[in-house]
Enzyme design. Structure first.
Site, PDB file in Angstrom:
ATOM      1  N   SER A   1       6.076   1.624  -0.419  1.00  0.00           N
ATOM      2  CA  SER A   1       6.968   0.972   0.544  1.00  0.00           C
ATOM      3  C   SER A   1       8.282   1.726   0.673  1.00  0.00           C
ATOM      4  O   SER A   1       8.896   2.100  -0.331  1.00  0.00           O
ATOM      5  CB  SER A   1       7.298  -0.448   0.076  1.00  0.00           C
ATOM      6  OG  SER A   1       6.137  -1.163  -0.233  1.00  0.00           O
TER       7      SER A   1
ATOM      8  N   PHE B   1      -0.777   0.360  -2.757  1.00  0.00           N
ATOM      9  CA  PHE B   1      -1.019  -0.992  -2.241  1.00  0.00           C
ATOM     10  C   PHE B   1      -0.255  -1.196  -0.939  1.00  0.00           C
ATOM     11  O   PHE B   1      -0.686  -1.908  -0.047  1.00  0.00           O
ATOM     12  CB  PHE B   1      -0.575  -2.041  -3.261  1.00  0.00           C
ATOM     13  CG  PHE B   1      -1.414  -2.064  -4.495  1.00  0.00           C
ATOM     14  CD1 PHE B   1      -2.769  -2.365  -4.425  1.00  0.00           C
ATOM     15  CD2 PHE B   1      -0.869  -1.781  -5.732  1.00  0.00           C
ATOM     16  CE1 PHE B   1      -3.561  -2.391  -5.560  1.00  0.00           C
ATOM     17  CE2 PHE B   1      -1.646  -1.802  -6.875  1.00  0.00           C
ATOM     18  CZ  PHE B   1      -2.996  -2.102  -6.801  1.00  0.00           C
ATOM     19  N   CYS B   2       0.926  -0.625  -0.862  1.00  0.00           N
ATOM     20  CA  CYS B   2       1.762  -0.795   0.326  1.00  0.00           C
ATOM     21  C   CYS B   2       2.509   0.510   0.571  1.00  0.00           C
ATOM     22  O   CYS B   2       3.242   0.942  -0.305  1.00  0.00           O
ATOM     23  CB  CYS B   2       2.752  -1.932   0.117  1.00  0.00           C
ATOM     24  SG  CYS B   2       3.771  -2.309   1.547  1.00  0.00           S
ATOM     25  N   PRO B   3       2.328   1.192   1.694  1.00  0.00           N
ATOM     26  CA  PRO B   3       1.663   0.709   2.907  1.00  0.00           C
ATOM     27  C   PRO B   3       0.146   0.795   2.878  1.00  0.00           C
ATOM     28  O   PRO B   3      -0.506   0.249   3.766  1.00  0.00           O
ATOM     29  CB  PRO B   3       2.221   1.641   3.983  1.00  0.00           C
ATOM     30  CG  PRO B   3       2.549   2.899   3.283  1.00  0.00           C
ATOM     31  CD  PRO B   3       3.004   2.490   1.913  1.00  0.00           C
TER      32      PRO B   3
END
Lengths: 76, 378
Positions: free
Chosen positions: B294, A13-15
């Site tokens: 992340s 989902f992220c990044p």
């Protein structure tokens, strides 16, 4: 023939898949082929849009068992 | 004796060392296990505090603690950076020339901002990824009297909320200085929305529209022309700026590159077990992995908890105990006195809630609680 550089962005989902591809593109050489694996349906639209805008080459895109395979070539 | 060596004393390495020291306390006391932490510095920095330094709201001395003071007594600490790895023979060498062998190795050396990778960026842009840069940004913001503020984001970068947080916090900062009507904000972002997390991007777009922040997506910075005050994108756009604020692209540490452990300094890592690809007894933690997740302290924290369970289980039972779920929790400052958060994992996207003052206060409290968190107490 060399295998494409695999950018495995499944479940990211992220990044996210496009950001992963942009990062991988920076490390690739001009002419290299990269294949993004993504479970995000939006990638099938977002990645070709960016590839077109920035001037790389979209080779192929298809879905297989819920995973999108998007092959591109670095052109510049 | 089973030897665990952790390379890197940042958030992930410190939490893991403390976690293991508690879990393996009997084995460490009896000499059956040893946890060694090898680091490049005797100081530990609270990196998220740099964002507040840029607005004069935290001071440099609040960001640092002596690393030893954060560690459980049973942990062996050497401030002696690793120079080379011999993974086939389970040993490594440090810059002092000392050779260490291990049964299990954890590599968590982190990442570093690399503004030099984009022509003109280091010379002309402000950022918040080192203390020196954050203090310079504070000076730039103080000196700014009006004009166009452009925010650019490089790929990959650490702490994915920073582009939004900087924009929201600058908005409130200039409003408080009474010059907001003389400031134009222009936010750019590499992909086709305002944040990598789709729901966060949707939320941010509404906030930007409400605040009058302009934006352009699919914008990847190619070069900065400081003489003309312009930035150029890979996609062909040119933007004028009066104040340039960047989230610089990041790269892995030279140690990883020099030892050819992974392209870009990112080590190929199994997303669930956190094992280095092809190595059963080498684990990777935090920014150093190539996992598509992340690069953030929160990621390193949750990964460290999984690794603490697994390494202690390996030593006691010879098997892994759990898998990393991709858990991440990030605060999002939405101005000077409001905040929200994003909580997600590999399977579940975040559902950001409207910002509140309460969450902002909790973030401020966390800025202090971090020192307990990194000790493994929170």
């Amino acid at each position: 023939m060399n295998h494409p550089i695999c950018v495995d962005a499944r479940n990211s989902f992220c990044p996210g898949p496009l950001m992963e591809l942009i990062a991988a593109m920076k490390l690739a050489q001009i002419g290299d082929e990269l294949e993004v694996l993504s479970t995000d349906q939006g990638s099938a639209h977002d990645i070709p849009e960016w590839i077109h805008k920035v001037g790389h080459e979209l080779i192929d895109t298809h879905e297989e068992n819920g995973v999108y395979h998007i092959r591109v070539r670095k052109k510049k | 004796m089973k030897k665990i060596i952790i390379v890197g004393g940042g958030t992930g390495g410190t939490i893991l060392a403390n976690n293991l020291a508690r879990r393996l306390a009997p084995e460490i006391a009896s000499g059956a296990a040893r946890v060694t932490l090898l680091t490049a510095s005797d100081k530990h920095m609270y990196q998220p505090g740099l964002l507040y330094v840029a607005f004069g709201r935290m001071a440099a001395n609040e960001l640092y603690r002596d690393l030893r003071s954060l560690l459980e007594p049973g942990i062996v600490l050497h401030v002696d950076p690793v120079q080379s790895f011999d993974l086939d023979n389970n040993r490594l060498q440090t810059e002092s020339g000392t050779t260490h062998d291990y049964d299990y190795l954890v590599i968590c050396t982190g990442s570093r901002p690399n503004p030099e990778s984009i022509p003109g960026l280091a010379e002309n842009a402000n950022h918040v990824y080192t203390l020196e840069a954050a203090e310079k940004t504070f000076s730039s913001l103080q000196a700014f009297t009006g004009g166009r503020v452009v925010v650019t984001t490089g790929v990959p970068h650490k702490c994915p909320m920073v582009p939004l947080e900087l924009t929201f916090m600058m908005h409130d900062y200039f409003r408080d200085r009474g010059i907001l009507d003389q400031v134009e904000f222009f936010y750019t972002y590499p992909i086709g929305r305002l944040h990598s997390l789709e729901n966060v991007g949707k939320w941010a777009q509404k906030e930007f529209d409400r605040l009058g922040v302009n934006y352009e997506t699919l914008f990847n910075l190619k070069q900065v022309d400081g003489d003309k005050g312009q930035i150029h994108s890979e996609e062909g756009s040119v933007l004028d700026y009066d104040l340039l604020v960047s989230i610089p692209p990041h790269t892995g540490m030279p140690l990883i590159l020099d030892n050819a452990l992974g392209a870009g300094g990112w080590i190929p890592t199994n997303p669930a077990t956190l094992q280095m690809e092809g190595r059963e007894n080498v684990f990777v933690l935090g920014d150093t992995t190539n996992i598509p997740i992340s690069k953030a302290g929160s990621t390193a924290h949750y990964e460290a908890e999984t690794l603490g369970e697994n390494l202690s289980s390996l030593i006691r039972y010879g098997t892994l105990a759990s898998l990393y779920s991709g858990k991440v929790f990030c605060f999002i400052e939405a101005g000077k006195d409001r905040a929200t958060y994003a909580s997600f994992d590999y399977k579940h996207p975040p559902q950001p809630q409207p910002p509140t003052q309460m969450i902002h206060w909790f973030k401020l409290a966390y800025n202090k609680l971090y020192w307990n968190s990194v000790r493994g107490l929170l």
